[in-house]
Design a protein around this motif. Structure first.
Motif, PDB file in Angstrom:
ATOM      1  N   VAL A 326      31.372 -44.606  37.009  1.00 43.65           N
ATOM      2  CA  VAL A 326      30.134 -44.268  37.818  1.00 43.65           C
ATOM      3  C   VAL A 326      29.240 -44.978  37.766  1.00 43.65           C
ATOM      4  CG1 VAL A 326      28.593 -42.253  38.021  1.00 43.65           C
ATOM      5  CG2 VAL A 326      31.052 -41.635  37.523  1.00 43.65           C
ATOM      6  N   PRO A 327      28.617 -45.804  38.765  1.00 43.17           N
ATOM      7  CA  PRO A 327      27.853 -46.754  38.565  1.00 43.17           C
ATOM      8  C   PRO A 327      26.358 -46.445  37.927  1.00 43.17           C
ATOM      9  CG  PRO A 327      29.031 -47.118  40.508  1.00 43.17           C
ATOM     10  CD  PRO A 327      29.194 -45.875  40.097  1.00 43.17           C
ATOM     11  N   SER A 328      25.452 -47.273  37.569  1.00 43.08           N
ATOM     12  CA  SER A 328      24.240 -46.676  37.027  1.00 43.08           C
ATOM     13  C   SER A 328      23.308 -46.406  38.329  1.00 43.08           C
ATOM     14  CB  SER A 328      23.350 -48.039  36.678  1.00 43.08           C
ATOM     15  OG  SER A 328      24.080 -48.402  35.379  1.00 43.08           O
ATOM     16  N   PHE A 329      22.584 -45.268  38.144  1.00 43.32           N
ATOM     17  CA  PHE A 329      21.604 -44.357  38.935  1.00 43.32           C
ATOM     18  C   PHE A 329      22.666 -44.050  40.212  1.00 43.32           C
ATOM     19  CE2 PHE A 329      19.530 -48.008  36.785  1.00 43.32           C
ATOM     20  CZ  PHE A 329      18.442 -47.271  36.424  1.00 43.32           C
ATOM     21  N   SER A 330      23.716 -43.258  40.071  1.00 49.08           N
ATOM     22  CA  SER A 330      24.305 -42.538  40.597  1.00 49.08           C
ATOM     23  C   SER A 330      23.792 -41.101  40.877  1.00 49.08           C
ATOM     24  CB  SER A 330      25.835 -42.678  40.450  1.00 49.08           C
ATOM     25  OG  SER A 330      26.298 -43.692  40.460  1.00 49.08           O
ATOM     26  N   TRP A 331      23.920 -40.343  41.864  1.00 46.55           N
ATOM     27  CA  TRP A 331      23.430 -39.016  41.986  1.00 46.55           C
ATOM     28  C   TRP A 331      24.730 -38.271  42.773  1.00 46.55           C
ATOM     29  CZ3 TRP A 331      19.383 -35.928  40.593  1.00 46.55           C
ATOM     30  CH2 TRP A 331      19.249 -34.535  41.266  1.00 46.55           C
ATOM     31  N   GLY A 332      25.645 -37.334  42.140  1.00 51.36           N
ATOM     32  CA  GLY A 332      26.315 -36.567  42.815  1.00 51.36           C
ATOM     33  C   GLY A 332      27.558 -36.488  42.010  1.00 51.36           C
ATOM     34  N   GLY A 336      31.175 -37.193  46.341  1.00 48.90           N
ATOM     35  CA  GLY A 336      30.505 -38.526  46.532  1.00 48.90           C
ATOM     36  C   GLY A 336      29.246 -38.816  45.802  1.00 48.90           C
ATOM     37  N   PHE A 337      28.678 -39.931  46.190  1.00 49.73           N
ATOM     38  CA  PHE A 337      27.530 -40.343  45.483  1.00 49.73           C
ATOM     39  C   PHE A 337      26.519 -40.987  46.392  1.00 49.73           C
ATOM     40  CE2 PHE A 337      30.422 -40.804  42.161  1.00 49.73           C
ATOM     41  CZ  PHE A 337      29.900 -39.999  40.848  1.00 49.73           C
ATOM     42  N   VAL A 338      25.337 -40.762  46.004  1.00 50.22           N
ATOM     43  CA  VAL A 338      24.034 -41.227  46.584  1.00 50.22           C
ATOM     44  C   VAL A 338      23.156 -41.835  45.595  1.00 50.22           C
ATOM     45  CG1 VAL A 338      24.017 -39.970  48.604  1.00 50.22           C
ATOM     46  CG2 VAL A 338      22.627 -39.231  46.763  1.00 50.22           C
ATOM     47  N   THR A 339      21.962 -42.916  46.070  1.00 50.78           N
ATOM     48  CA  THR A 339      21.359 -43.387  44.819  1.00 50.78           C
ATOM     49  C   THR A 339      20.593 -42.391  44.148  1.00 50.78           C
ATOM     50  OG1 THR A 339      22.003 -45.602  45.710  1.00 50.78           O
ATOM     51  CG2 THR A 339      19.972 -45.414  44.132  1.00 50.78           C
ATOM     52  N   PHE A 340      20.431 -42.529  42.929  1.00 48.06           N
ATOM     53  CA  PHE A 340      19.309 -41.753  42.236  1.00 48.06           C
ATOM     54  C   PHE A 340      18.184 -42.612  42.357  1.00 48.06           C
ATOM     55  CE2 PHE A 340      18.420 -39.412  38.142  1.00 48.06           C
ATOM     56  CZ  PHE A 340      17.361 -38.496  38.497  1.00 48.06           C
ATOM     57  N   GLN A 341      17.308 -42.372  43.225  1.00 50.18           N
ATOM     58  CA  GLN A 341      16.038 -43.419  43.264  1.00 50.18           C
ATOM     59  C   GLN A 341      14.972 -43.205  41.991  1.00 50.18           C
ATOM     60  OE1 GLN A 341      15.797 -45.519  45.572  1.00 50.18           O
ATOM     61  NE2 GLN A 341      17.400 -44.792  46.834  1.00 50.18           N
ATOM     62  N   LEU A 342      14.582 -44.639  41.793  1.00 51.16           N
ATOM     63  CA  LEU A 342      13.716 -44.686  40.415  1.00 51.16           C
ATOM     64  C   LEU A 342      12.511 -43.595  40.488  1.00 51.16           C
ATOM     65  CD1 LEU A 342      13.346 -48.624  39.624  1.00 51.16           C
ATOM     66  CD2 LEU A 342      14.867 -46.613  38.801  1.00 51.16           C
ATOM     67  N   ARG A 343      11.953 -43.049  41.572  1.00 49.25           N
ATOM     68  CA  ARG A 343      10.871 -42.168  41.404  1.00 49.25           C
ATOM     69  C   ARG A 343      11.364 -40.949  40.741  1.00 49.25           C
ATOM     70  NH1 ARG A 343       9.180 -38.233  44.985  1.00 49.25           N
ATOM     71  NH2 ARG A 343      10.817 -39.042  46.585  1.00 49.25           N
ATOM     72  N   LYS A 344      12.442 -40.522  41.238  1.00 53.18           N
ATOM     73  CA  LYS A 344      12.941 -39.344  40.873  1.00 53.18           C
ATOM     74  C   LYS A 344      13.450 -39.313  39.262  1.00 53.18           C
ATOM     75  CE  LYS A 344      12.530 -36.387  44.607  1.00 53.18           C
ATOM     76  NZ  LYS A 344      11.801 -35.062  44.206  1.00 53.18           N
ATOM     77  N   PHE A 345      14.138 -40.631  39.151  1.00 54.89           N
ATOM     78  CA  PHE A 345      14.531 -40.911  37.874  1.00 54.89           C
ATOM     79  C   PHE A 345      13.418 -40.698  36.789  1.00 54.89           C
ATOM     80  CE2 PHE A 345      14.812 -43.799  34.264  1.00 54.89           C
ATOM     81  CZ  PHE A 345      15.907 -43.503  33.640  1.00 54.89           C
ATOM     82  N   ALA A 346      12.374 -41.419  37.157  1.00 54.83           N
ATOM     83  CA  ALA A 346      11.145 -41.535  36.335  1.00 54.83           C
ATOM     84  C   ALA A 346      10.718 -40.036  36.036  1.00 54.83           C
ATOM     85  CB  ALA A 346      10.016 -42.189  36.864  1.00 54.83           C
ATOM     86  N   GLU A 347      10.726 -39.157  36.995  1.00 55.57           N
ATOM     87  CA  GLU A 347      10.179 -37.481  36.619  1.00 55.57           C
ATOM     88  C   GLU A 347      11.015 -37.035  35.594  1.00 55.57           C
ATOM     89  OE1 GLU A 347      10.575 -35.714  40.224  1.00 55.57           O
ATOM     90  OE2 GLU A 347       8.823 -36.717  41.251  1.00 55.57           O
ATOM     91  N   VAL A 348      12.323 -37.231  35.691  1.00 52.03           N
ATOM     92  CA  VAL A 348      13.195 -36.889  34.740  1.00 52.03           C
ATOM     93  C   VAL A 348      13.061 -37.301  33.372  1.00 52.03           C
ATOM     94  CG1 VAL A 348      15.780 -36.391  34.009  1.00 52.03           C
ATOM     95  CG2 VAL A 348      14.955 -36.140  36.543  1.00 52.03           C
ATOM     96  N   ALA A 349      12.926 -38.627  33.250  1.00 50.91           N
ATOM     97  CA  ALA A 349      13.028 -39.592  31.806  1.00 50.91           C
ATOM     98  C   ALA A 349      11.464 -39.204  31.249  1.00 50.91           C
ATOM     99  CB  ALA A 349      12.879 -41.160  32.377  1.00 50.91           C
ATOM    100  N   GLU A 350      10.474 -39.134  32.179  1.00 53.63           N
ATOM    101  CA  GLU A 350       9.369 -38.589  31.421  1.00 53.63           C
ATOM    102  C   GLU A 350       9.367 -37.276  30.832  1.00 53.63           C
ATOM    103  OE1 GLU A 350       6.503 -39.029  34.719  1.00 53.63           O
ATOM    104  OE2 GLU A 350       6.349 -41.059  34.900  1.00 53.63           O
TER     105      GLU A 350
END
Length: 384
Positions: A326-332, A336-350
């Motif tokens: 499963v590649p980095s920043f995968s969502w799914g 199947g997968f789409v890209t976990f965009q950095l804006r959404k990632f940042a919300e979770v990480a924060e």
């Protein structure tokens, strides 16, 4: 004495995805990280690592450089300290240490442990727990267990740090040591078999079953059944479900009833994704579970197939088995997968880091941005 722990390029690649977010020496194996093992022996440690990591992990410009994948022992330390300027300590083609740039080779024929592959983290964990236990506890006295409902076998091999809490547990340290760190908590009904390390501030949830050769890093919370696995720190596997022969980075979370397969139905040797070659490589192991990079998470009832590698910042959910890489920043998930965009990632990480009183600051953001860009090649759906 100051030393600089350097990343061997080949070894660093073999330790991905964990070395996307840290120098090799910041890998935890045993009770301590490799950096902490050297620091406990009196060395001041800096890092020679990837440029994008140097702000968080600074270089101290020490003349004496040590391979960051190398776990110290007494004989090895003496051999390194004996190096003169312009010399390097080698074993075969592997440079173990070098003084002032090295050049003149000094063969080392003693024993040593080098963490060269991701699976070395769990295969070497028992031996490193034993070594770290001796290093940390020598000449010190363990705290006593005050709880009358806790049963201990092999009390001489149990060490409890100040502020730790143990309630109604069964601890078997007859064969190998058990270490309970500062302010760690072992909750009611937990069953522990050594070798085991519960690091500072970590929790073993009610009814947890620890089969041994396992490390739970600082401020992590785990439950269910765990065997021969390493959790670096600040990660959660809080519920029932099995995890064996696996490694979790920092800031990971496994949803309730997540299970990792560590043995193929046909008992064949396990293959793992190899970042160096871009294909799956034979580990030579019959038992190998999940390798999950920092900030990755999965939903409830996730099933990981034998020998699965998950990169940094992935979010996995849904029915069925997700792919083995499963590649980095995968969502799914399996669908199947789409890209976990950095804006959404940042919300979770924060949100996640705030719960542990940590900040997702600009240094962390810059590291994540670099990894996002570097790993784009693996998110093949973006190229369709």
């Amino acid at each position: 004495m100051d030393i600089a722990l350097f990343d061997s390029p080949e070894i660093r690649t073999q330790l991905l995805p964990f070395t996307f977010t840290r120098p090799t020496a910041e890998i935890r194996v045993g009770i301590l990280t490799i950096t902490e093992k050297w620091a406990k022996r009196g060395f001041g440690c800096g890092f020679v690592t990837q440029n994008y990591l140097q702000t968080k992990f600074p270089d101290n410009k020490a003349g004496l450089q040590v391979n960051g994948a190398l776990c110290p022992n007494d004989d090895l330390v003496q051999a390194i300290l004996a190096l003169n300027a312009g010399e390097e300590l080698v074993s075969g083609e592997t440079v173990l240490a070098k003084h002032s740039g090295g050049g003149s080779k000094v063969p080392y024929t003693g024993e040593f442990t080098l963490i060269q592959h991701t699976w070395d983290i769990f295969t070497q964990n028992r031996n490193q727990i034993i070594a770290d236990f001796e290093l940390i506890t020598k000449g010190r006295t363990s705290q006593e267990i005050s709880d009358p409902h806790t049963i201990v076998y092999g009390k001489e091999n149990l060490f409890i740090e100040e502020g730790a809490s143990i309630r109604a547990a069964i601890i078997n340290a007859e064969g190998d040591p058990v270490y309970i760190g500062k302010k760690a908590q072992v909750h009611e009904g937990s069953i522990i078999s050594g070798a085991f390390a519960l690091c500072e501030g970590a929790h073993l949830n009610m009814g947890a079953k620890i089969k041994g050769d396992t490390t739970i890093g600082p401020y992590s919370k785990v439950g269910g059944e765990i065997g021969n696995s390493v959790v670096f720190g600040y990660s959660n596997k809080g519920h029932d479900g099995y995890m064996g022969n696996s490694v979790l980075g920092e800031w990971c979370n496994l949803g309730a009833d997540t299970n990792t397969s560590n043995l193929k139905n046909n008992y064949a040797m396990v293959k793992l994704w190899d970042y160096a070659t871009g294909r799956f490589a034979d580990t030579g192991l019959q038992f190998c579970g999940l390798m999950m990079g920092d900030h990755s998470k999965c939903g409830i009832n996730t099933m990981f197939n034998t020998g699965t590698v998950v990169g940094v910042g992935a979010n996995i959910f849904g029915a069925g088995y997700p792919r083995n890489f499963v590649p980095s920043f995968s969502w799914g998930g399996a669908a199947g997968f789409v890209t976990f965009q950095l804006r959404k990632f940042a919300e979770v990480a924060e949100a996640v880091m705030h719960r542990r009183n940590k900040e997702y600051d600009q240094v962390e953001q810059d590291i994540i941005q670099h990894i996002f860009d570097e790993t784009a090649q693996y998110r093949i759906w973006d190229k369709a």
